[in-house]
Design an enzyme around this catalytic site. Structure first.
Site, short mmCIF file in Angstrom:
data_model
loop_
_atom_site.label_atom_id
_atom_site.label_comp_id
_atom_site.label_asym_id
_atom_site.label_seq_id
_atom_site.Cartn_x
_atom_site.Cartn_y
_atom_site.Cartn_z
N LYS A 90 71.05 10.59 38.68
CA LYS A 90 71.01 9.24 39.24
C LYS A 90 69.82 8.54 38.59
O LYS A 90 68.67 8.74 38.97
CB LYS A 90 70.88 9.25 40.76
CG LYS A 90 71.03 7.85 41.34
CD LYS A 90 71.29 7.87 42.82
CE LYS A 90 71.76 6.51 43.32
NZ LYS A 90 70.80 5.43 43.08
N LYS B 286 80.53 13.56 41.56
CA LYS B 286 81.79 12.80 41.57
C LYS B 286 82.95 13.80 41.47
O LYS B 286 82.87 14.75 40.69
CB LYS B 286 81.85 11.84 40.38
CG LYS B 286 80.75 10.79 40.41
CD LYS B 286 80.69 9.95 39.14
CE LYS B 286 79.55 8.93 39.25
NZ LYS B 286 79.32 8.21 37.99
S1 IVH Z 1 78.31 5.59 39.89
C1 IVH Z 1 81.45 4.56 42.04
N1 IVH Z 1 76.63 7.09 38.60
O1 IVH Z 1 73.26 3.97 41.62
C2 IVH Z 1 80.02 4.56 42.11
N2 IVH Z 1 75.77 5.20 39.75
O2 IVH Z 1 74.43 2.79 44.46
C3 IVH Z 1 79.44 3.62 41.17
N3 IVH Z 1 73.35 4.91 39.48
O3 IVH Z 1 74.00 0.65 41.38
C4 IVH Z 1 78.15 4.06 40.67
N4 IVH Z 1 73.02 6.65 38.19
O4 IVH Z 1 72.86 1.60 39.42
C5 IVH Z 1 76.79 6.00 39.37
N5 IVH Z 1 75.25 8.52 37.37
C6 IVH Z 1 75.42 7.43 38.14
C7 IVH Z 1 74.32 6.60 38.48
C8 IVH Z 1 74.55 5.51 39.31
C9 IVH Z 1 72.45 5.63 38.78
C10 IVH Z 1 73.01 3.72 40.29
C11 IVH Z 1 73.80 2.50 39.93
C12 IVH Z 1 74.37 1.96 41.19
C13 IVH Z 1 73.73 2.81 42.24
C14 IVH Z 1 74.77 3.23 43.24
#
Ligand code: IVH
Length: 727
Positions: free
Chosen positions: A130, A344
């Site tokens: 993340k 995921k």
């Molecule tokens: S997926 C379907 N993957 O986290 C979900 N988000 O609240 C969509 N983020 O605003 C996001 N690393 O900026 C996803 N590997 C990652 C991520 C990620 C950072 C952030 C992203 C988003 C927030 C989710």
């Protein structure tokens, strides 16, 4: 003429050459910025880049927004245009349990929602990092970047295309993927793409769809952040207006993306990781058909997008937990900040089946680590004194849970750091605690400052003992100069004094010193000599025999030498060798305690910093008191004669040199007499002791004879000198 027509037909047309250069430069940029394996030297890249620039200048009609020359450009904006996302940008559910069990919770929920029982196999996941940056949607049409937008509220974001174009890792144009590592082309259109069978190692190339939105995180690497802040500090030091430093890479990245002047954004080094898709041409209209999230990520990678290498598939809760633990351990060593990991469900069919709750997919979760940064307020700024006298400003904070512990203190390191961050009492600050590192104040939220709070200044007196606090030239730290008396330095002072090469108290090591000081049995050095059996017996684990041994050792230590005693005082910069030199030069302690800095400079090995340090040490009344008390306790040594002032063979004797001496020049003779403590005068009087006469001596010789002053020749002088040297 720049391009003679003569040659026009011999090479490729400008349009063809431009296309060739663009492809080549795109490929090299991808190797350099994404794969981190440059294919050509920087200079060669620059040469190709310049060739393209000049061709484009000559043929403006061939200019194109996807050219590598177009990363930086455009005018400052008044505001960003709004962009409505074709597919909403979702947020992600956060698992509140920061322990490994958070991963188990997620797997339990997924299995329940999918109606799986214990006998069903583990669910396949993709585990990602993340990233701590900001989410961006990149829209490509026919493989060319046409728009980049922030997430905004998920429905509508801001058009930040100009700024995003400056990120070298983001392709302006997607290069057609090749098979494996070799140079191959896409299979002919319409050909069946082989599905990933067990024998296949790399996925089949997937054609870039006409509409493709790639989602990911824009972030700033830690090293880029540090150098950006270094540059900002230089600008501020030069007096540039409106410049500031950034509190963390995330803020710096967000500031850069939302910078209205693209020229400024271009100077902020940003990076990018892809982790998802937005709108994509549907499969039935020729778009890609992915079965898993992982397959999609691999395809993004093959299209030239950076995908974090730490991304992996994970089977069931146990592998998610292992991932969480592994990344938790490596977190501080990563070149960029993360605030957790993301799990995921890998199968896109299962993702579809699970769907969403409000704006959060049920098939994904963010599993965080304890935050390493928090906001709190500064209650006071204290100055702590270390064991060796170093003064450290420390911010006292309203308690805050950060990096897994409750923090109430954060170091400000030293005066320069405290000034640079300009932390003041009452300020709202960001506190960081990463790993086992001591918590520190990262920065101040300037707009929350309470009016009129005074700037922090370092005290000039030690807050523990009141002695002078000094900062030596070229050093960052202030130090207390009351080493012998200062409560903070007590243990260190006693240990140093008792050291084998100092005054030497056998058997007095750090554990015992610690124990005695903590129990209040000794406070200052002289207390050592007031110890009795009863006070020692009160210490835990102290047998009569060892108590007696210590008392014997203390008694023995009273008879010492001046160099050992001097070294034992722990004066800053006075090591064993310097202590010996000082003792040799001055002979007596009182002479040292009262000598001027200039006088110390006469001692070999002693420079201005050492001279000042000795002088400051003995200027502290408390240090002198301790020395007196030690002497009163019977600590003694044989004092010598000051080397410089020892009665020298010629001292008190006045010489007059006249005529030409057979071997020595007048000056040489004078030097030798003076070196032996004698004085050389210009004229003969009753007070003259010797006239050294050479050839053709005149009136001075006559005068000497008249006054009955001893007249000697050079040989006699040399004999006197020899005799003096031998004595
Ligand atoms: S997926 C379907 N993957 O986290 C979900 N988000 O609240 C969509 N983020 O605003 C996001 N690393 O900026 C996803 N590997 C990652 C991520 C990620 C950072 C952030 C992203 C988003 C927030 C989710």
């Amino acid at each position: 003429m720049a391009t003679p027509d003569l040659f026009a037909s011999s090479g490729p047309s400008p349009a063809a050459r431009i296309a060739e250069l663009r492809t080549e430069l795109h490929q090299h940029a991808h190797r350099y910025y994404v794969l981190d394996e440059p294919g050509i030297p920087d200079a060669e890249y620059d040469r190709l880049f310049q060739e393209l620039q000049s061709l484009e200048a000559q043929h403006p009609e061939l200019q194109s927004p996807d050219s590598p020359t177009q990363r930086v450009g455009g005018k400052p904006l008044d505001q960003f245009a709004s962009v409505r996302h074709k597919v909403p940008m979702l947020s992600i559910r956060t698992e509140t349990d920061t322990e490994a069990s958070g991963a188990q919770n997620f797997d339990n929920r997924v299995r329940k929602e999918l109606g799986l029982t214990e006998s069903d196999p583990p669910v396949e996941y993709v585990a990602e990092l993340k990233f701590d940056g900001l989410a961006i949607n990149l829209r490509y049409e026919k493989g060319v970047l046409v728009q980049a937008a922030t997430r905004g509220d998920g429905e509508t974001g801001e058009d930040v295309t100009q700024n995003i174009r400056t990120i070298q890792q983001i392709p302006l144009k997607i290069i057609a993927p090749t098979l494996g590592t070799g140079v191959s082309s896409l299979p002919p259109e319409g050909a069946e793409l082989a599905r990933g069978g067990p024998s296949r190692r790399s996925p089949p190339p997937v054609q870039v769809p006409p509409v493709l939105e790639v989602r990911g995180e824009v972030y700033m690497r830690r090293d880029d952040f540090e150098s950006l802040n270094d540059r900002q500090r230089e600008k501020i030091a030069r007096g540039a207006k409106g410049e500031k430093t950034f509190v963390n890479p995330r803020n710096a990245a967000a500031g850069a993306v939302r910078q209205l002047d693209p020229a400024i954004a271009a100077q902020r080094p940003l990076s990018f990781f892809a982790y998802g898709l937005g709108e994509v041409t549907p499969a039935e209209e020729g778009g890609p058909q992915f079965e898993t999230h992982h397959q999609m990520l691999l395809t993004l990678k093959s299209w030239g997008f950076p995908v974090a290498a730490l991304t992996q598939t994970a089977s069931g809760a146990s592998e998610l937990i292992a991932f969480h633990l592994k990344i938790g351990r490596e977190r501080d060593q990563l070149p960029y900040d993360i605030d957790g990991v993301v799990y995921k469900v890998n199968s896109l069919a299962l993702q579809k089946k699970m769907g969403f709750v409000t704006r959060e997919p049920r098939w994904a979760v963010a599993h965080k680590y304890p935050a390493q940064e928090q906001i709190t307020t500064v209650l006071a700024i204290d100055v702590q004194v270390g064991r060796t006298g170093k003064l450290t400003p420390v911010a006292k904070l309203a308690p805050v849970f950060v990096g897994g512990v409750t923090v109430t203190n954060a170091t400000l390191h030293n005066e320069d750091e405290a000034r640079r961050k300009d932390v003041r009492v009452g300020d709202t600050v960001i506190v960081r605690r990463a790993g086992d590192v001591i918590p520190e104040v990262v920065g101040v939220l300037a707009d929350k400052r309470v009016q009129d709070s005074p700037q922090f200044t370092m005290p000039r007196q030690c807050p523990v003992c009141g002695s002078e606090a000094v900062r030596e030239e070229g050093e960052a730290d202030y130090r207390c100069t009351g080493g012998l008396f200062c409560g903070a330095q007590r243990k260190e002072a006693i240990l140093h004094y008792a050291h084998r090469r100092a005054v030497e108290v056998e058997g007095l090591g750090d554990k015992l010193v610690e124990q005695m000081v903590d129990a209040g049995v000794i406070r200052t050095l002289p207390d050592l000599y007031k110890l009795g059996l009863s006070s020692l017996a009160s210490l835990e684990r102290m047998a009569d025999k060892s108590a007696n041994n210590l008392l014997d050792a203390l008694e023995k230590s009273k008879v010492t030498t001046l160099p050992r005693f001097l070294f034992g005082l722990g004066i800053r910069h006075v090591g064993e060798a310097t202590a010996k030199e000082l003792a040799r030069h001055f002979g007596q302690l009182d002479a040292i305690m009262d000598a001027s800095e200039e006088h110390f400079l006469e001692v070999s090995d002693v420079g201005p910093i050492v001279a000042k340090s000795i002088r400051t040490f003995f200027d502290q009344p408390h240090n002198r008191e301790v020395v007196e008390q030690l002497r009163a306790c019977g600590v003694r040594w044989e004092e010598g004669e000051p080397a410089a002032r020892a009665p020298q063979p010629f001292s008190g004797k006045t010489f007059v040199i006249t005529g030409t001496l057979p071997t020595l020049s007048r000056d040489e003779a004078k030097d030798r007499v003076e070196a032996a403590g004698g004085k050389v005068a210009g004229s003969v009087s009753k007070k003259t002791d010797y006239v050294v006469a050479g050839a053709e001596a005149g009136s001075k010789l006559t005068k000497a004879q008249e006054l009955g002053v001893a007249v000697i020749d050079e040989a006699a002088l040399l004999a006197l000198l020899d005799k003096a040297a031998a004595s």
